[in-house]
Motif scaffolding. Structure first.
Motif, PDB file in Angstrom:
ATOM      1  N   UNK A  85      -5.248 -18.625   9.023  1.00  0.00           N
ATOM      2  CA  UNK A  85      -5.572 -18.846   7.606  1.00  0.00           C
ATOM      3  C   UNK A  85      -5.305 -17.641   6.729  1.00  0.00           C
ATOM      4  N   UNK A  86      -5.476 -16.422   7.268  1.00  0.00           N
ATOM      5  CA  UNK A  86      -5.166 -15.242   6.459  1.00  0.00           C
ATOM      6  C   UNK A  86      -3.672 -15.187   6.166  1.00  0.00           C
ATOM      7  N   UNK A  87      -2.843 -15.446   7.182  1.00  0.00           N
ATOM      8  CA  UNK A  87      -1.397 -15.463   6.946  1.00  0.00           C
ATOM      9  C   UNK A  87      -1.012 -16.554   5.960  1.00  0.00           C
ATOM     10  N   UNK A  88      -1.641 -17.719   6.093  1.00  0.00           N
ATOM     11  CA  UNK A  88      -1.350 -18.814   5.167  1.00  0.00           C
ATOM     12  C   UNK A  88      -1.776 -18.455   3.747  1.00  0.00           C
ATOM     13  N   UNK A  89      -2.932 -17.842   3.604  1.00  0.00           N
ATOM     14  CA  UNK A  89      -3.434 -17.473   2.277  1.00  0.00           C
ATOM     15  C   UNK A  89      -2.539 -16.442   1.615  1.00  0.00           C
ATOM     16  N   UNK A  90      -2.102 -15.459   2.387  1.00  0.00           N
ATOM     17  CA  UNK A  90      -1.263 -14.414   1.827  1.00  0.00           C
ATOM     18  C   UNK A  90       0.131 -14.945   1.494  1.00  0.00           C
ATOM     19  N   UNK A  91       0.569 -15.962   2.222  1.00  0.00           N
ATOM     20  CA  UNK A  91       1.863 -16.571   1.949  1.00  0.00           C
ATOM     21  C   UNK A  91       1.818 -17.423   0.694  1.00  0.00           C
ATOM     22  N   UNK A  92       0.735 -18.194   0.533  1.00  0.00           N
ATOM     23  CA  UNK A  92       0.665 -19.159  -0.561  1.00  0.00           C
ATOM     24  C   UNK A  92      -0.119 -18.656  -1.761  1.00  0.00           C
ATOM     25  N   UNK A  93      -0.973 -17.642  -1.541  1.00  0.00           N
ATOM     26  CA  UNK A  93      -1.802 -17.167  -2.645  1.00  0.00           C
ATOM     27  C   UNK A  93      -1.344 -15.850  -3.233  1.00  0.00           C
ATOM     28  N   UNK A  94      -0.458 -15.142  -2.527  1.00  0.00           N
ATOM     29  CA  UNK A  94       0.001 -13.851  -3.024  1.00  0.00           C
ATOM     30  C   UNK A  94      -0.841 -12.707  -2.494  1.00  0.00           C
ATOM     31  N   UNK A  95      -0.252 -11.520  -2.432  1.00  0.00           N
ATOM     32  CA  UNK A  95      -0.902 -10.377  -1.801  1.00  0.00           C
ATOM     33  C   UNK A  95      -1.564  -9.446  -2.818  1.00  0.00           C
ATOM     34  N   UNK A  96      -1.268  -9.604  -4.099  1.00  0.00           N
ATOM     35  CA  UNK A  96      -1.806  -8.683  -5.094  1.00  0.00           C
ATOM     36  C   UNK A  96      -3.329  -8.733  -5.117  1.00  0.00           C
ATOM     37  N   UNK A  97      -3.940  -7.573  -5.061  1.00  0.00           N
ATOM     38  CA  UNK A  97      -5.383  -7.485  -5.142  1.00  0.00           C
ATOM     39  C   UNK A  97      -6.114  -7.690  -3.837  1.00  0.00           C
ATOM     40  N   UNK A  98      -5.373  -7.760  -2.726  1.00  0.00           N
ATOM     41  CA  UNK A  98      -6.013  -7.996  -1.428  1.00  0.00           C
ATOM     42  C   UNK A  98      -5.526  -6.980  -0.385  1.00  0.00           C
ATOM     43  N   UNK A  99      -5.818  -5.713  -0.604  1.00  0.00           N
ATOM     44  CA  UNK A  99      -5.367  -4.685   0.348  1.00  0.00           C
ATOM     45  C   UNK A  99      -6.006  -4.833   1.720  1.00  0.00           C
ATOM     46  N   UNK A 100      -7.243  -5.322   1.772  1.00  0.00           N
ATOM     47  CA  UNK A 100      -7.905  -5.502   3.061  1.00  0.00           C
ATOM     48  C   UNK A 100      -7.231  -6.562   3.910  1.00  0.00           C
ATOM     49  N   UNK A 101      -6.855  -7.671   3.283  1.00  0.00           N
ATOM     50  CA  UNK A 101      -6.153  -8.728   4.003  1.00  0.00           C
ATOM     51  C   UNK A 101      -4.782  -8.248   4.466  1.00  0.00           C
ATOM     52  N   UNK A 102      -4.075  -7.511   3.614  1.00  0.00           N
ATOM     53  CA  UNK A 102      -2.764  -7.000   4.001  1.00  0.00           C
ATOM     54  C   UNK A 102      -2.894  -5.999   5.153  1.00  0.00           C
ATOM     55  N   UNK A 103      -3.909  -5.152   5.093  1.00  0.00           N
ATOM     56  CA  UNK A 103      -4.129  -4.185   6.167  1.00  0.00           C
ATOM     57  C   UNK A 103      -4.449  -4.897   7.478  1.00  0.00           C
ATOM     58  N   UNK A 104      -5.231  -5.963   7.404  1.00  0.00           N
ATOM     59  CA  UNK A 104      -5.541  -6.755   8.585  1.00  0.00           C
ATOM     60  C   UNK A 104      -4.257  -7.318   9.199  1.00  0.00           C
ATOM     61  N   UNK A 105      -3.388  -7.891   8.365  1.00  0.00           N
ATOM     62  CA  UNK A 105      -2.134  -8.455   8.876  1.00  0.00           C
ATOM     63  C   UNK A 105      -1.248  -7.371   9.474  1.00  0.00           C
ATOM     64  N   UNK A 106      -1.182  -6.226   8.830  1.00  0.00           N
ATOM     65  CA  UNK A 106      -0.365  -5.135   9.358  1.00  0.00           C
ATOM     66  C   UNK A 106      -0.848  -4.716  10.744  1.00  0.00           C
ATOM     67  N   UNK A 107      -2.155  -4.645  10.907  1.00  0.00           N
ATOM     68  CA  UNK A 107      -2.704  -4.197  12.199  1.00  0.00           C
ATOM     69  C   UNK A 107      -2.484  -5.220  13.301  1.00  0.00           C
ATOM     70  N   UNK A 108      -2.695  -6.507  12.998  1.00  0.00           N
ATOM     71  CA  UNK A 108      -2.539  -7.487  14.074  1.00  0.00           C
ATOM     72  C   UNK A 108      -1.067  -7.649  14.441  1.00  0.00           C
ATOM     73  N   UNK A 109      -0.176  -7.557  13.459  1.00  0.00           N
ATOM     74  CA  UNK A 109       1.250  -7.718  13.749  1.00  0.00           C
ATOM     75  C   UNK A 109       1.801  -6.542  14.538  1.00  0.00           C
ATOM     76  N   UNK A 110       1.093  -5.422  14.521  1.00  0.00           N
ATOM     77  CA  UNK A 110       1.521  -4.252  15.282  1.00  0.00           C
ATOM     78  C   UNK A 110       1.072  -4.305  16.737  1.00  0.00           C
ATOM     79  N   UNK A 111       0.193  -5.249  17.079  1.00  0.00           N
ATOM     80  CA  UNK A 111      -0.307  -5.328  18.445  1.00  0.00           C
ATOM     81  C   UNK A 111       0.805  -5.853  19.364  1.00  0.00           C
TER      82      UNK A 111
END
Length: 226
Positions: free
Chosen positions: A183-209
């Motif tokens: 759902x976080x990936x879906x939200x960032x895809x459909x809702x946009x990333x502006x104003x959500x640094x925490x969500x973007x940081x979460x995605x960056x960390x999991x994608x690096x695993x």
């Protein structure tokens, strides 16, 4: 041997990822979406009556629903509790957060995201020319007055919660983070990333695993439908 019936660009990426995190041996049966309808192929109905993915098979068990599959795999194969809270009282804060996010992902966050996808596709669907303005007008009205505000509501909530802890259940990575990834990936895809640094940081960390990356290789992609 564990067998996972995996549909491209679907929730089953989370199960692939969990299997990799747990270091389990498994077989992947991959399915492609219909290029026009984007639905799962009819072959999946031979595995489960709903024809959905993921579906997990192990020792005669056939199990659907990503949340149920994740709970099953963690309970059976994560005896060291690397990806779940250790045994404790029912009101333990970490256990409560872990359980909440396992259920919140599909029960609360995904419905408005699914509606966002559906109404966006209504606007693009082929139809008689005289019906297009009506259909698009209705879709825009629903999106603007209900769907998008709901998506933002959930994104704001999740952003705030991620600001309280390193991960969703607390200070360490757990299966709750795997469940919330879709759902976080879906939200960032459909809702946009502006104003959500925490969500973007979460995605960056999991994608690096490394396990996440191996799951992408096994499944041929990870992201939700756009």
């Amino acid at each position: 041997m564990i067998k996972l019936h995996h549909l491209e660009n679907s929730r089953s990426h989370r199960v692939l990822w969990l299997l990799e995190e747990l270091g389990l041996q498994y077989q992947v049966v991959r399915y492609r979406r219909d290029p026009e309808t984007l639905l799962a192929p009819p072959e999946l109905r031979q595995v489960h009556p709903l024809g959905k993915s993921p579906v997990l098979e192990e020792d005669g068990l056939v199990l659907a629903e990503s949340g149920a599959i994740i709970e099953y795999l963690v309970q059976k194969h994560d005896q060291a509790h690397r990806l779940s809270p250790p045994p404790g009282p029912a009101d333990d804060p970490e256990r409560l957060r872990y359980r909440q996010w396992l259920h919140y992902a599909e029960g609360s966050m995904m419905p408005p995201l699914l509606l966002s996808l559906v109404f966006a596709r209504v606007k693009q669907a082929p139809m008689p020319f005289f019906a297009k303005p009506i259909a698009r007008g209705i879709a825009d009205k629903v999106l603007m007055t209900f769907v998008r505000p709901q998506v933002r509501l959930h994104m704001d909530y999740v952003e705030a919660e991620l600001g309280k802890h390193a991960w969703f259940a607390g200070e360490r990575f757990t299966a709750a983070d795997i469940q919330m990834s879709y759902p976080v990936e879906a939200a960032m895809t459909r809702g946009g990333v502006d104003g959500y640094p925490g969500l973007q940081h979460f995605l960056d960390r999991i994608r690096a695993r490394p396990a996440y990356q191996r799951a992408v290789e096994q499944g041929g992609g990870s992201g939700p439908l756009k």
